[in-house]
Design an enzyme around this catalytic site. Structure first.
Site, PDB file in Angstrom:
ATOM      1  N   MET A 163      -2.154  -4.832  -4.754  1.00  0.00           N
ATOM      2  CA  MET A 163      -2.763  -5.085  -3.450  1.00  0.00           C
ATOM      3  C   MET A 163      -4.235  -5.415  -3.667  1.00  0.00           C
ATOM      4  O   MET A 163      -4.917  -4.778  -4.454  1.00  0.00           O
ATOM      5  CB  MET A 163      -2.563  -3.938  -2.471  1.00  0.00           C
ATOM      6  CG  MET A 163      -3.302  -2.671  -2.709  1.00  0.00           C
ATOM      7  SD  MET A 163      -3.031  -1.548  -1.306  1.00  0.00           S
ATOM      8  CE  MET A 163      -3.467   0.003  -2.059  1.00  0.00           C
ATOM      9  N   TYR A 440     -10.371   6.095  -4.802  1.00  0.00           N
ATOM     10  CA  TYR A 440      -9.653   4.891  -4.379  1.00  0.00           C
ATOM     11  C   TYR A 440      -8.616   5.175  -3.300  1.00  0.00           C
ATOM     12  O   TYR A 440      -8.321   6.317  -2.989  1.00  0.00           O
ATOM     13  CB  TYR A 440      -9.074   4.117  -5.552  1.00  0.00           C
ATOM     14  CG  TYR A 440      -8.090   4.763  -6.494  1.00  0.00           C
ATOM     15  CD1 TYR A 440      -7.423   5.934  -6.223  1.00  0.00           C
ATOM     16  CD2 TYR A 440      -7.817   4.126  -7.707  1.00  0.00           C
ATOM     17  CE1 TYR A 440      -6.515   6.470  -7.104  1.00  0.00           C
ATOM     18  CE2 TYR A 440      -6.900   4.655  -8.610  1.00  0.00           C
ATOM     19  CZ  TYR A 440      -6.256   5.818  -8.306  1.00  0.00           C
ATOM     20  OH  TYR A 440      -5.355   6.342  -9.196  1.00  0.00           O
ATOM     21  N   GLU A 441      -8.128   4.080  -2.708  1.00  0.00           N
ATOM     22  CA  GLU A 441      -7.258   4.125  -1.517  1.00  0.00           C
ATOM     23  C   GLU A 441      -7.930   4.820  -0.338  1.00  0.00           C
ATOM     24  O   GLU A 441      -7.279   5.499   0.458  1.00  0.00           O
ATOM     25  CB  GLU A 441      -5.916   4.805  -1.844  1.00  0.00           C
ATOM     26  CG  GLU A 441      -5.156   4.170  -2.979  1.00  0.00           C
ATOM     27  CD  GLU A 441      -4.977   2.670  -2.836  1.00  0.00           C
ATOM     28  OE1 GLU A 441      -5.028   2.160  -1.703  1.00  0.00           O
ATOM     29  OE2 GLU A 441      -4.792   1.999  -3.859  1.00  0.00           O
ATOM     30  N   GLY A 442      -9.214   4.654  -0.226  1.00  0.00           N
ATOM     31  CA  GLY A 442      -9.981   5.271   0.858  1.00  0.00           C
ATOM     32  C   GLY A 442     -10.614   6.551   0.372  1.00  0.00           C
ATOM     33  O   GLY A 442      -9.917   7.554   0.165  1.00  0.00           O
TER      34      GLY A 442
END
Length: 597
Positions: A163, A440-442
């Site tokens: 992604m 990561y991923e927010g």
């Protein structure tokens, strides 16, 4: 060299005795997950992770990935063979529908495998992990043609997925992204822009890489309302599924990182690359959030996984390392010193990690089971309740399990003393690898704001009220059981702190939003503490029942009950401090002028 043993017995206890997975046989795929099938999955998954993947963790970290002159990337020695074993074992499609080549089993079992592989080798596990997230996004939002063209090869493991969100000038604020998409006139788009921090963006493990890319179509509205999602393969795919010419997408460089060196974290350049719209125009974030939410839960599991493997190695060291004598007298008089496991402070560190690991595993699997119910149940009310719970738990699982997973890797490192700081023992790698999961991923501050700003008020607080009601119900049911008192009474006190903090936000955050921001992280951890405590209460109840019916399991169940008591006595009291910090508000935090920092 560090070692790893998959916690099969603990997983079985959670699935069979705590979550009672057999009660969900009415859901699609669950009837096939018989006890024998589950046992085979656990045993074979453990074997792959312990014998094939884990031995590559230290060497993969030391070797890292290499970007070659032609822009290709070579992964560490042994990764290709391990990836082949993973793919040929059918692990990529464990929970993917059979029509696309998967096994259609519960996502809950895939979550178990995510923990095993992330403990064994976090950097390696990210290659299939990102692919599974991309598969999930295409399953929900891809067209019938896109599913047919891409999913079978991705499920097979012949192709991987990524992604692509972040750009050099924007991370969390995706409304600022500049990557553009220009219609080619044939249904495809020319994608141009640069993406950074792209995990598994380029590598030699698979013959094709399917990139999911956020971009803005020319003339689209500004901000997040003008973002679309595109599928952009490394090699173009013919209608017959064959690979064609190389697309105009390349790895510009590899990031030099603190950890996860065995994973290729790339700067990706799109120079008019051909891409195809996934889902609706200008609704890209909606489509990408399927993958992001999958990834956030998976990253939470990564935090747990690093805590688990760090614990295993610290506990083994503590039982072997001789240093000093027990405060109560020599525990091993035949030896020159006692193993450090006799020292209370060493045990404090080990018990804190273990108490977290067992409850964290139960919490992650409860969230995964909620996902299965939300996606597979035919009962609308049941689906809604599960989806509410999943939405509420996602930031908690991601934020709390990764924050505490890192703290626990540091605790385990402390147990090893000086050896914990030396690379060959592996503990410093666990610390470095665990650190990324908080980012990561927010980043976890964003998870906290998501919980407080979005999830709490959503649907009039329906999800939160259901969660607190569930905790209260268990406490009421157990009130007459003296054996449950050590678990229920501290849990109720923690729940009271959570209720009080929630009320304080309602009264003080609307007029002064900084109050919500100032207390969000503490609230995230307060809810996490109550959720972990709830898991311990459920595990204690299951352990007491198992002891009563199966005397052979008594020693193992006694260990669980003691660990749960430790959690309630030594960790749950933190709820009071968290509650007080939340109610301190934002005044002192926001008072100092920026130039004084």
């Amino acid at each position: 060299m560090p070692s790893y043993k998959a916690p099969i017995e603990d997983v079985r206890f959670i699935l069979e005795d705590v979550l009672r997975i057999d009660r969900y046989n009415n859901l699609a795929g669950f009837a096939d997950a018989t006890p024998d099938v589950i046992e085979a999955i656990l045993q074979e998954g453990a074997k792959l992770c312990e014998e094939v993947v884990a031995p590559l963790n230290l060497s993969g970290d030391q070797e890292g990935c290499t970007r070659n002159a032609d822009g290709s990337v070579t992964t560490p020695k042994g990764f290709k063979e391990a990836y082949r074993a993973y793919s040929e074992g059918g692990w990529m499609g464990l929970s993917v529908p059979a029509e696309f080549g998967g096994q259609g089993l519960p996502h809950t079992l895939n979550t178990v495998m995510q923990e095993f592989i992330s403990s064994a080798n976090l950097a390696f596990g990210m290659y299939p992990g990102l692919t599974q997230g991309a598969i999930a996004a295409l399953l929900v939002h891809g067209s019938a043609e896109q599913k047919t063209r891409y999913l079978p090869k991705m499920v097979e493991g012949a192709w991987t997925g990524t992604m692509n969100l972040t750009e050099p000038h924007c991370g969390t604020d995706l409304g600022l992204l500049k990557t553009k998409a220009v219609p080619n006139g044939d249904g495809s788009y020319a994608i141009t822009g640069t993406k950074i921090f792209i995990s598994a963006g380029e590598h030699d493990l698979a013959e094709n890489i399917v990139h999911l890319v956020l971009a803005r179509i020319e003339g689209a509205p500004a901000g997040t309302k003008g973002i679309s999602l595109f599928v952009v393969p490394k090699f173009l795919v013919g209608e017959d599924g064959s690979l064609g010419e190389r697309n105009a997408v390349s790895c510009g460089s590899l990031e030099h990182k603190m950890g996860i060196h065995g994973n290729a974290t790339c700067v990706m350049n799109y120079d008019g690359a051909k891409g195809w719209l996934v889902g609706q125009e200008n609704r890209g974030l909606n489509a990408m959030f399927v993958m992001m939410n999958e990834a956030r839960l998976a990253v939470g599991v990564q935090g747990l996984a690093q805590s688990e493997v760090a614990y295993q190695n610290a506990a083994a060291y503590a039982k072997e390392r001789l240093q000093g004598r027990a405060l109560t007298g020599a525990a091993s008089p035949d030896k020159p010193a006692d193993p450090i496991i006799v020292h209370p402070d060493v045990r404090r560190n080990l018990m804190m990690i273990r108490a977290f690991n067992e409850a964290g595993r139960a919490l992650a699997l409860w969230a995964a089971l909620s996902s299965d119910v939300a996606h597979r149940s035919e009962d609308a009310a049941e689906r809604q309740a599960a989806d509410d719970r999943l939405g509420l738990l996602t930031p908690v699982v991601k934020g709390v399990l990764t924050d505490l997973g890192f703290e626990n890797a540091v605790r385990a490192q402390q147990v090893l003393g000086g050896h914990g700081y030396i690379a060959e023992w592996g503990m410093e790698q666990f610390v470095r690898d665990a650190r990324i999961a908080m980012i990561y991923e927010g980043a976890n501050g964003i998870q906290a704001m998501d919980l407080v700003g979005r999830k709490l008020p959503k649907d009039g607080g329906r999800a939160l009220m259901a969660f607190m009601g569930e905790v209260e119900a268990l406490c009421r049911e157990s009130a007459a059981d003296d054996a449950m008192n050590p678990y229920v009474e501290p849990l109720l006190k923690g729940l009271e702190q959570l209720q009080g903090a929630t009320m304080w936000f309602m009264q003080n955050a609307m007029a002064k939003p900084d109050n919500a921001g100032a207390g969000a992280t503490e609230y995230l951890h307060l809810m996490g503490l109550v959720a972990l405590g709830y898991m311990w209460a459920k595990m204690a109840k299951a352990a007491l029942a198992k002891k009563a019916e199966d005397g052979a399991a008594s020693a193992r169940m006694d260990a669980k009950l003691v660990t749960g008591r430790f959690f309630m006595e030594r960790m749950m009291p933190e709820a009071g401090a968290l509650g007080r910090r939340i109610k301190a508000g934002s005044e002192a935090m926001m008072a100092m002028p920026a130039e004084m920092f």
